[in-house]
Design a protein around this motif. Structure first.
Motif, PDB file in Angstrom:
ATOM      1  N   ALA A 147      27.102   3.784  73.961  1.00  0.00           N
ATOM      2  CA  ALA A 147      26.911   2.332  73.869  1.00  0.00           C
ATOM      3  C   ALA A 147      27.946   1.604  74.722  1.00  0.00           C
ATOM      4  CB  ALA A 147      27.022   1.912  72.406  1.00  0.00           C
ATOM      5  N   GLY A 148      28.211   2.182  75.892  1.00  0.00           N
ATOM      6  CA  GLY A 148      29.224   1.571  76.762  1.00  0.00           C
ATOM      7  C   GLY A 148      28.613   0.749  77.883  1.00  0.00           C
ATOM      8  N   GLY A 149      27.279   0.801  78.015  1.00  0.00           N
ATOM      9  CA  GLY A 149      26.628   0.105  79.129  1.00  0.00           C
ATOM     10  C   GLY A 149      26.713  -1.404  78.966  1.00  0.00           C
ATOM     11  N   GLN A 227      36.537   4.959  73.302  1.00  0.00           N
ATOM     12  CA  GLN A 227      36.238   4.197  74.504  1.00  0.00           C
ATOM     13  C   GLN A 227      36.182   5.086  75.739  1.00  0.00           C
ATOM     14  OE1 GLN A 227      38.441   0.505  74.336  1.00  0.00           O
ATOM     15  NE2 GLN A 227      38.313   0.406  76.541  1.00  0.00           N
ATOM     16  N   GLN A 228      35.149   4.904  76.535  1.00  0.00           N
ATOM     17  CA  GLN A 228      35.071   5.636  77.790  1.00  0.00           C
ATOM     18  C   GLN A 228      36.043   5.021  78.797  1.00  0.00           C
ATOM     19  OE1 GLN A 228      30.806   3.865  78.675  1.00  0.00           O
ATOM     20  NE2 GLN A 228      31.581   4.753  80.559  1.00  0.00           N
ATOM     21  N   GLY A 229      36.256   5.718  79.890  1.00  0.00           N
ATOM     22  CA  GLY A 229      37.186   5.225  80.902  1.00  0.00           C
ATOM     23  C   GLY A 229      36.570   4.176  81.802  1.00  0.00           C
ATOM     24  N   GLY A 255      30.511   5.588  83.614  1.00  0.00           N
ATOM     25  CA  GLY A 255      29.208   6.222  83.434  1.00  0.00           C
ATOM     26  C   GLY A 255      29.155   6.988  82.115  1.00  0.00           C
ATOM     27  N   HIS A 256      27.917   7.291  81.645  1.00  0.00           N
ATOM     28  CA  HIS A 256      27.866   7.992  80.351  1.00  0.00           C
ATOM     29  C   HIS A 256      28.452   9.392  80.440  1.00  0.00           C
ATOM     30  CE1 HIS A 256      24.119   9.145  82.190  1.00  0.00           C
ATOM     31  NE2 HIS A 256      23.500   8.029  81.863  1.00  0.00           N
ATOM     32  N   GLY A 257      28.597   9.910  81.670  1.00  0.00           N
ATOM     33  CA  GLY A 257      29.274  11.203  81.817  1.00  0.00           C
ATOM     34  C   GLY A 257      30.758  11.109  81.496  1.00  0.00           C
ATOM     35  N   ILE A 335      16.154  14.464  88.470  1.00  0.00           N
ATOM     36  CA  ILE A 335      16.113  13.594  89.644  1.00  0.00           C
ATOM     37  C   ILE A 335      15.932  12.175  89.118  1.00  0.00           C
ATOM     38  CG2 ILE A 335      14.775  12.944  91.692  1.00  0.00           C
ATOM     39  CD1 ILE A 335      14.273  15.826  92.267  1.00  0.00           C
ATOM     40  N   GLU A 336      16.831  11.288  89.495  1.00  0.00           N
ATOM     41  CA  GLU A 336      16.750   9.921  88.983  1.00  0.00           C
ATOM     42  C   GLU A 336      15.609   9.163  89.668  1.00  0.00           C
ATOM     43  OE1 GLU A 336      18.085   9.438  85.756  1.00  0.00           O
ATOM     44  OE2 GLU A 336      17.799   7.491  86.694  1.00  0.00           O
ATOM     45  N   TYR A 337      15.077   8.192  88.936  1.00  0.00           N
ATOM     46  CA  TYR A 337      13.948   7.425  89.490  1.00  0.00           C
ATOM     47  C   TYR A 337      14.313   6.751  90.805  1.00  0.00           C
ATOM     48  CZ  TYR A 337      16.324   3.720  86.748  1.00  0.00           C
ATOM     49  OH  TYR A 337      17.249   2.857  86.198  1.00  0.00           O
ATOM     50  N   SER A 338      15.585   6.368  90.933  1.00  0.00           N
ATOM     51  CA  SER A 338      16.021   5.670  92.139  1.00  0.00           C
ATOM     52  C   SER A 338      16.007   6.582  93.366  1.00  0.00           C
ATOM     53  CB  SER A 338      17.431   5.124  91.929  1.00  0.00           C
ATOM     54  OG  SER A 338      18.244   6.163  91.398  1.00  0.00           O
ATOM     55  N   GLY A 359       9.622  13.000  81.913  1.00  0.00           N
ATOM     56  CA  GLY A 359      10.595  11.904  81.840  1.00  0.00           C
ATOM     57  C   GLY A 359      11.681  12.179  80.812  1.00  0.00           C
ATOM     58  N   ASN A 360      12.920  11.943  81.225  1.00  0.00           N
ATOM     59  CA  ASN A 360      14.093  12.172  80.371  1.00  0.00           C
ATOM     60  C   ASN A 360      14.223  11.024  79.373  1.00  0.00           C
ATOM     61  OD1 ASN A 360      16.767  12.577  79.448  1.00  0.00           O
ATOM     62  ND2 ASN A 360      17.627  11.509  81.252  1.00  0.00           N
ATOM     63  N   THR A 361      14.074  11.317  78.085  1.00  0.00           N
ATOM     64  CA  THR A 361      14.235  10.247  77.086  1.00  0.00           C
ATOM     65  C   THR A 361      15.717  10.003  76.782  1.00  0.00           C
ATOM     66  OG1 THR A 361      14.190  11.813  75.254  1.00  0.00           O
ATOM     67  CG2 THR A 361      12.059  10.849  75.907  1.00  0.00           C
ATOM     68  N   VAL A 438      14.661  -0.581  74.683  1.00  0.00           N
ATOM     69  CA  VAL A 438      14.859  -1.992  75.060  1.00  0.00           C
ATOM     70  C   VAL A 438      15.752  -1.995  76.292  1.00  0.00           C
ATOM     71  CG1 VAL A 438      15.764  -4.219  74.313  1.00  0.00           C
ATOM     72  CG2 VAL A 438      14.940  -2.589  72.611  1.00  0.00           C
ATOM     73  N   LYS A 439      15.164  -2.313  77.430  1.00  0.00           N
ATOM     74  CA  LYS A 439      15.978  -2.297  78.649  1.00  0.00           C
ATOM     75  C   LYS A 439      15.936  -3.632  79.389  1.00  0.00           C
ATOM     76  CE  LYS A 439      15.498   2.668  79.334  1.00  0.00           C
ATOM     77  NZ  LYS A 439      16.854   3.207  79.278  1.00  0.00           N
ATOM     78  N   ASN A 440      14.704  -4.170  79.546  1.00  0.00           N
ATOM     79  CA  ASN A 440      14.528  -5.372  80.357  1.00  0.00           C
ATOM     80  C   ASN A 440      14.306  -6.587  79.468  1.00  0.00           C
ATOM     81  OD1 ASN A 440      14.406  -3.636  82.685  1.00  0.00           O
ATOM     82  ND2 ASN A 440      12.354  -3.063  81.973  1.00  0.00           N
TER      83      ASN A 440
HETATM   84  C1  UD1 Z   1      18.612   6.217  81.671  1.00  0.00           C
HETATM   85  C2  UD1 Z   1      18.654   7.533  82.441  1.00  0.00           C
HETATM   86  C3  UD1 Z   1      17.249   8.000  82.781  1.00  0.00           C
HETATM   87  C4  UD1 Z   1      16.397   8.063  81.518  1.00  0.00           C
HETATM   88  C5  UD1 Z   1      16.409   6.713  80.806  1.00  0.00           C
HETATM   89  C6  UD1 Z   1      15.711   6.832  79.453  1.00  0.00           C
HETATM   90  C7  UD1 Z   1      20.718   7.154  83.709  1.00  0.00           C
HETATM   91  C8  UD1 Z   1      21.362   7.053  85.032  1.00  0.00           C
HETATM   92  N1  UD1 Z   1      19.398   7.326  83.689  1.00  0.00           N
HETATM   93  O1  UD1 Z   1      18.207   5.228  82.585  1.00  0.00           O
HETATM   94  O2  UD1 Z   1      17.307   9.310  83.345  1.00  0.00           O
HETATM   95  O3  UD1 Z   1      15.073   8.427  81.856  1.00  0.00           O
HETATM   96  O4  UD1 Z   1      17.743   6.280  80.543  1.00  0.00           O
HETATM   97  O5  UD1 Z   1      15.770   5.636  78.765  1.00  0.00           O
HETATM   98  O6  UD1 Z   1      21.356   7.132  82.695  1.00  0.00           O
HETATM   99  N2  UD1 Z   1      26.007   3.948  79.170  1.00  0.00           N
HETATM  100  C9  UD1 Z   1      27.293   4.106  78.732  1.00  0.00           C
HETATM  101  N3  UD1 Z   1      28.297   3.994  79.644  1.00  0.00           N
HETATM  102  C10 UD1 Z   1      28.069   3.771  80.965  1.00  0.00           C
HETATM  103  C11 UD1 Z   1      26.733   3.610  81.395  1.00  0.00           C
HETATM  104  C12 UD1 Z   1      25.711   3.702  80.469  1.00  0.00           C
HETATM  105  O7  UD1 Z   1      27.549   4.314  77.538  1.00  0.00           O
HETATM  106  O8  UD1 Z   1      29.027   3.713  81.728  1.00  0.00           O
HETATM  107  C13 UD1 Z   1      24.914   4.060  78.174  1.00  0.00           C
HETATM  108  C14 UD1 Z   1      24.208   2.741  77.934  1.00  0.00           C
HETATM  109  O9  UD1 Z   1      24.871   1.985  76.931  1.00  0.00           O
HETATM  110  C15 UD1 Z   1      22.833   3.242  77.496  1.00  0.00           C
HETATM  111  C16 UD1 Z   1      22.649   4.524  78.320  1.00  0.00           C
HETATM  112  O10 UD1 Z   1      23.938   4.945  78.690  1.00  0.00           O
HETATM  113  O11 UD1 Z   1      22.846   3.600  76.120  1.00  0.00           O
HETATM  114  C17 UD1 Z   1      21.700   4.403  79.519  1.00  0.00           C
HETATM  115  O12 UD1 Z   1      22.225   3.600  80.473  1.00  0.00           O
HETATM  116  P1  UD1 Z   1      21.343   2.836  81.573  1.00  0.00           P
HETATM  117  O13 UD1 Z   1      22.224   2.606  82.718  1.00  0.00           O
HETATM  118  O14 UD1 Z   1      20.683   1.668  80.946  1.00  0.00           O
HETATM  119  O15 UD1 Z   1      20.255   3.928  82.000  1.00  0.00           O
HETATM  120  P2  UD1 Z   1      18.752   3.729  82.510  1.00  0.00           P
HETATM  121  O16 UD1 Z   1      18.734   3.226  83.896  1.00  0.00           O
HETATM  122  O17 UD1 Z   1      17.957   2.984  81.526  1.00  0.00           O
END
Ligand code: UD1
Length: 506
Positions: A147-149, A227-229, A255-257, A335-338, A359-361, A438-440
């Motif tokens: 939940a860092g996005g 907290q992530q970096g 990033g989530h990584g 492979i990412e959609y982008s 598709g990766n959920t 919920v993305k957009n």
């Molecule tokens: C992401 C996946 C995609 C997948 C899709 C499913 C990536 C790059 N792509 O796309 O492969 O099919 O979800 O819904 O992730 N987050 C962090 N820290 C960060 C960045 C993100 O915690 O630094 C979290 C966000 O809070 C969110 C999740 O990671 O919970 C996904 O991030 P987002 O960037 O919205 O990914 P999508 O482009 O939707």
């Protein structure tokens, strides 16, 4: 653009001591490098041409100077330089060809555990479910919510988990997850530690929200926020670190990584081991219909001794914005959609099936020990470079709002762990039931579609129990009332719950 993880690994190993800072933990420095005078900082910055970070030093208050000095000391400028160079070289030399070749040789994943269609498959799924339930009962499962996005596409000012999504009660995403965890604990009996990864932007509001909500009734000692970096953004042309204002550097989440490093440096990975947790259920904050701690998924992951299991669903259209699971020369990757053009995304195999269907959920199960492997020797996940628009100040201190990408940002993706995992497993989920993110702000994957899905699922469960709800009436079923249709049917028939508790009908 891909950058060799071993280069990064080496650099990380060179660092003498790793600190976990509350706000920045991804770049590394050694204790002996701690300096604070302007001269010492300049000495540190000069070899990398980053002295501009001190342009306004003399105008700053002592607190601002200390904060800036701390940030500067946390940045591994040599690492940034290396990554940029590696990415640049790759792009100039063979990057485009590499990427095209990778996509060209990608095939649909060879081995996927599909949704069961035969009695034998249904029996197997039941056995896997029983195994997953036993692991939950034994307290061997933890949950990680990323939940860092910054949720910029949704245009919601607060952390996304605070978004109200329940069709009747406006329950937030966090509340739905909390109630699912509470209901799982009640059903199976074991403890389920809940780890919530936040970022500099989302940390405090998330913690405050949980406090305000009394942790949704969960024992707060079982919820761990970490907290992530953050990593600095640099000017794409010059490599100079960008300043957000005269006193601070432009930073963004890693990033989530970043989860791998943050889990380890926060001490939580060790705590999980000490508590006997073996499997970690991972999900994103954006999907309210995730089946939290899905016993069937955890069970098949355990039975197949997988280090990383990924739930996939068939994309709704070739261009849907999902990463796709593929085999590339025998290696499982995403492979990412982008990375795909429209034409590539629609490519079919000899039997007319989309190659890029899976598709990766972003619902995964990790073996805890796999995180330990990933975190050893610094983080084993690659750092990616992305070109983004980053607002900053110029050398005269004037604000700049770029209209096109001007900066490099750096991030790690958790799914880069896939090719590193032993026995990595792909399991097909039930899209309608499990994947409604919920993305957009509007259109696909928006609050409207996600809320409609919650409503639809509730109506389906009620219909199975013999209650057809008229159109125009909304349904919302708290996970505390029922985790699935069978539980709902039982509670309706024994009178524990009545239909009117579940709808907005007058
Ligand atoms: C992401 C996946 C995609 C997948 C899709 C499913 C990536 C790059 N792509 O796309 O492969 O099919 O979800 O819904 O992730 N987050 C962090 N820290 C960060 C960045 C993100 O915690 O630094 C979290 C966000 O809070 C969110 C999740 O990671 O919970 C996904 O991030 P987002 O960037 O919205 O990914 P999508 O482009 O939707």
């Amino acid at each position: 653009m891909r950058v060799g993880g071993n280069v990064i690994g080496k650099l990380l190993r060179c660092a003498a001591l790793r600190f976990y800072f509350h706000h920045v933990n991804a770049f590394i420095l050694s204790n002996c490098e701690m300096t604070s005078t302007k001269e010492q900082l300049l000495e540190r910055l000069k070899p990398f041409g980053q002295q501009h970070l001190l342009n306004w030093w003399d105008e700053l208050s002592a607190d601002q100077q200390n904060a800036l000095a701390e940030r500067i000391q946390q940045i591994d400028f040599a690492l940034i330089e290396k990554i940029r160079q590696a990415a640049g070289n790759k792009e100039a030399a063979d990057g485009a060809a590499d990427s095209a070749a990778r996509i060209e040789s990608a095939a649909a994943p060879r081995s996927v555990v599909l949704q069961p269609t035969t009695d034998a498959e249904r029996n197997q799924q039941q056995n896997d479910t029983a195994l997953g339930e036993q692991l939950l009962a034994d307290g061997k499962v933890a949950v990680i919510t990323v939940a860092g996005g910054q949720g910029s596409r949704l245009g919601f000012d607060a952390p996304k988990g605070m978004f109200p999504i329940g069709p009747v009660t406006d329950r937030t995403l966090f509340q739905i997850f909390a109630e699912q965890i509470a209901a799982r604990k009640k059903r199976h009996g074991g403890q389920i530690p809940w780890l919530i990864m936040t970022s500099a932007a989302t940390h405090q509001p998330t913690v405050d929200f949980f406090q305000q909500q009394n942790h949704f009734g969960l024992d707060h000692a079982t919820i761990h926020f970490f907290q992530q970096g953050s990593l600095p953004a640099v000017d794409a042309k010059t490599g100079k670190v960008l300043m957000a204002d005269k006193a601070s550097i432009c930073l963004s989440p890693d990033g989530h990584g970043g989860l791998v490093t943050a889990l380890e440096s926060s001490g939580l990975l060790k705590q999980l081991a000490d508590a006997g947790v073996e499997q970690i259920f991972y999900h994103q904050v954006d999907n309210p219909t995730v089946i939290m701690c899905d016993p069937a998924l955890i069970g098949v992951h355990r039975r197949r001794e997988s280090q990383l299991t990924t739930n996939v669903v068939k994309k709704s259209s070739p261009t849907e914005k999902m990463g796709v699971l593929v085999d590339v020369n025998g290696r499982l990757e995403i492979i990412e959609y982008s990375e795909l053009t429209e034409e590539q995304a629609a490519k079919e195999d000899e039997s007319g099936q989309w190659i890029f269907w899976a598709g990766n959920t972003a619902i995964h199960v990790f073996a805890r020990t796999f995180f330990e492997e990933l975190a050893s020797d610094g983080c084993r996940l690659e750092l990616h470079v992305a070109n983004k628009k980053v607002a900053h100040i110029d050398q005269h201190g004037q604000p700049v709002e770029p209209e096109s990408p001007n900066a490099n940002k750096f991030e790690r993706f958790i799914f880069d762990a896939l090719p590193l995992a032993k026995n990595a497993l792909i399991v097909e989920g039930n899209r309608d039931r499990e994947f409604n993110p919920v993305k957009n702000a509007d259109g696909s994957d928006s609050p409207a579609t996600s809320r409609a899905a919650l409503n639809r699922i509730g109506r389906e469960w009620l219909a199975k129990a013999g209650h057809n709800i008229p159109d125009g009436t909304n349904v919302e079923i708290s996970p505390l009332i029922a985790l699935d249709e069978d539980e709902l049917a039982t509670k309706l028939s024994d009178g524990t719950v009545s239909v009117s508790d579940l709808t907005d009908a007058d």
